[in-house]
Design a protein around this motif. Structure first.
Motif, PDB file in Angstrom:
ATOM      1  N   VAL A 124     -20.275  -1.553   6.096  1.00  0.00           N
ATOM      2  CA  VAL A 124     -19.173  -1.925   6.995  1.00  0.00           C
ATOM      3  C   VAL A 124     -17.885  -1.230   6.576  1.00  0.00           C
ATOM      4  O   VAL A 124     -17.122  -0.748   7.413  1.00  0.00           O
ATOM      5  N   ALA A 125     -17.639  -1.153   5.275  1.00  0.00           N
ATOM      6  CA  ALA A 125     -16.428  -0.496   4.782  1.00  0.00           C
ATOM      7  C   ALA A 125     -16.417   0.975   5.173  1.00  0.00           C
ATOM      8  O   ALA A 125     -15.358   1.538   5.469  1.00  0.00           O
ATOM      9  N   ILE A 170      -9.016  -0.602   3.572  1.00  0.00           N
ATOM     10  CA  ILE A 170      -7.881  -0.135   2.773  1.00  0.00           C
ATOM     11  C   ILE A 170      -6.675  -1.042   3.019  1.00  0.00           C
ATOM     12  O   ILE A 170      -6.008  -1.470   2.071  1.00  0.00           O
ATOM     13  N   ALA A 171      -6.388  -1.347   4.284  1.00  0.00           N
ATOM     14  CA  ALA A 171      -5.252  -2.220   4.610  1.00  0.00           C
ATOM     15  C   ALA A 171      -5.422  -3.591   3.962  1.00  0.00           C
ATOM     16  O   ALA A 171      -4.465  -4.155   3.416  1.00  0.00           O
ATOM     17  N   ARG A 172      -6.636  -4.137   4.018  1.00  0.00           N
ATOM     18  CA  ARG A 172      -6.880  -5.451   3.407  1.00  0.00           C
ATOM     19  C   ARG A 172      -6.661  -5.409   1.903  1.00  0.00           C
ATOM     20  O   ARG A 172      -6.045  -6.313   1.332  1.00  0.00           O
ATOM     21  N   THR A 207      -0.669  -6.786  -2.766  1.00  0.00           N
ATOM     22  CA  THR A 207       0.710  -7.235  -2.567  1.00  0.00           C
ATOM     23  C   THR A 207       0.835  -8.722  -2.868  1.00  0.00           C
ATOM     24  O   THR A 207       1.766  -9.144  -3.572  1.00  0.00           O
ATOM     25  N   VAL A 208      -0.093  -9.516  -2.362  1.00  0.00           N
ATOM     26  CA  VAL A 208      -0.075 -10.961  -2.611  1.00  0.00           C
ATOM     27  C   VAL A 208      -0.247 -11.249  -4.104  1.00  0.00           C
ATOM     28  O   VAL A 208       0.469 -12.069  -4.681  1.00  0.00           O
ATOM     29  N   PHE A 209      -1.186 -10.551  -4.742  1.00  0.00           N
ATOM     30  CA  PHE A 209      -1.417 -10.739  -6.174  1.00  0.00           C
ATOM     31  C   PHE A 209      -0.159 -10.410  -6.984  1.00  0.00           C
ATOM     32  O   PHE A 209       0.265 -11.191  -7.841  1.00  0.00           O
ATOM     33  N   LEU A 210       0.449  -9.255  -6.715  1.00  0.00           N
ATOM     34  CA  LEU A 210       1.634  -8.845  -7.477  1.00  0.00           C
ATOM     35  C   LEU A 210       2.816  -9.777  -7.217  1.00  0.00           C
ATOM     36  O   LEU A 210       3.580 -10.088  -8.135  1.00  0.00           O
ATOM     37  N   THR A 211       2.972 -10.220  -5.980  1.00  0.00           N
ATOM     38  CA  THR A 211       4.051 -11.157  -5.653  1.00  0.00           C
ATOM     39  C   THR A 211       3.894 -12.460  -6.435  1.00  0.00           C
ATOM     40  O   THR A 211       4.865 -12.960  -7.017  1.00  0.00           O
TER      41      THR A 211
END
Length: 91
Positions: free
Chosen positions: A64-65, A73-75, A81-85
């Motif tokens: 699927v990827a 890639i977007a996901r 971003t969520v992890f680093l935030t």
């Protein structure tokens, strides 16, 4: 903060993803560089993070990827971003 995947694939039998993170203050850059367990370096005011994956956990390995690569890639960029935030909240 902006997270962008710059490179991914397999090298020497290891699967990896390289993320470039921009839009961070110098304090945030230093904090992440010094506290993340992943391979990191600061390059031209951006943080470069290289993560290694086991073959079965590598996010771009599935059929699927390969069909919807841009979506995967977007996901991955959103998840990083969520992890680093959340990681920076402990700063």
């Amino acid at each position: 903060m902006r997270v962008k995947i710059e490179n991914y694939g397999e090298a020497d039998g290891q699967y990896f993803i390289e993320y470039f993170v921009s839009g961070l203050s110098s304090n945030q850059l230093d904090y992440l560089h010094n506290n993340l367990s992943e391979e990191c370096e600061i390059h031209e005011g951006m943080l470069k993070i290289k993560m290694y994956f086991d073959e079965r956990l590598y996010p771009f390995q599935s059929d699927v990827a390969k069909i919807k690569l841009d979506d995967f890639i977007a996901r991955e960029e959103i998840e990083m971003t969520v992890f680093l935030t959340s990681f920076l909240e402990d700063m």
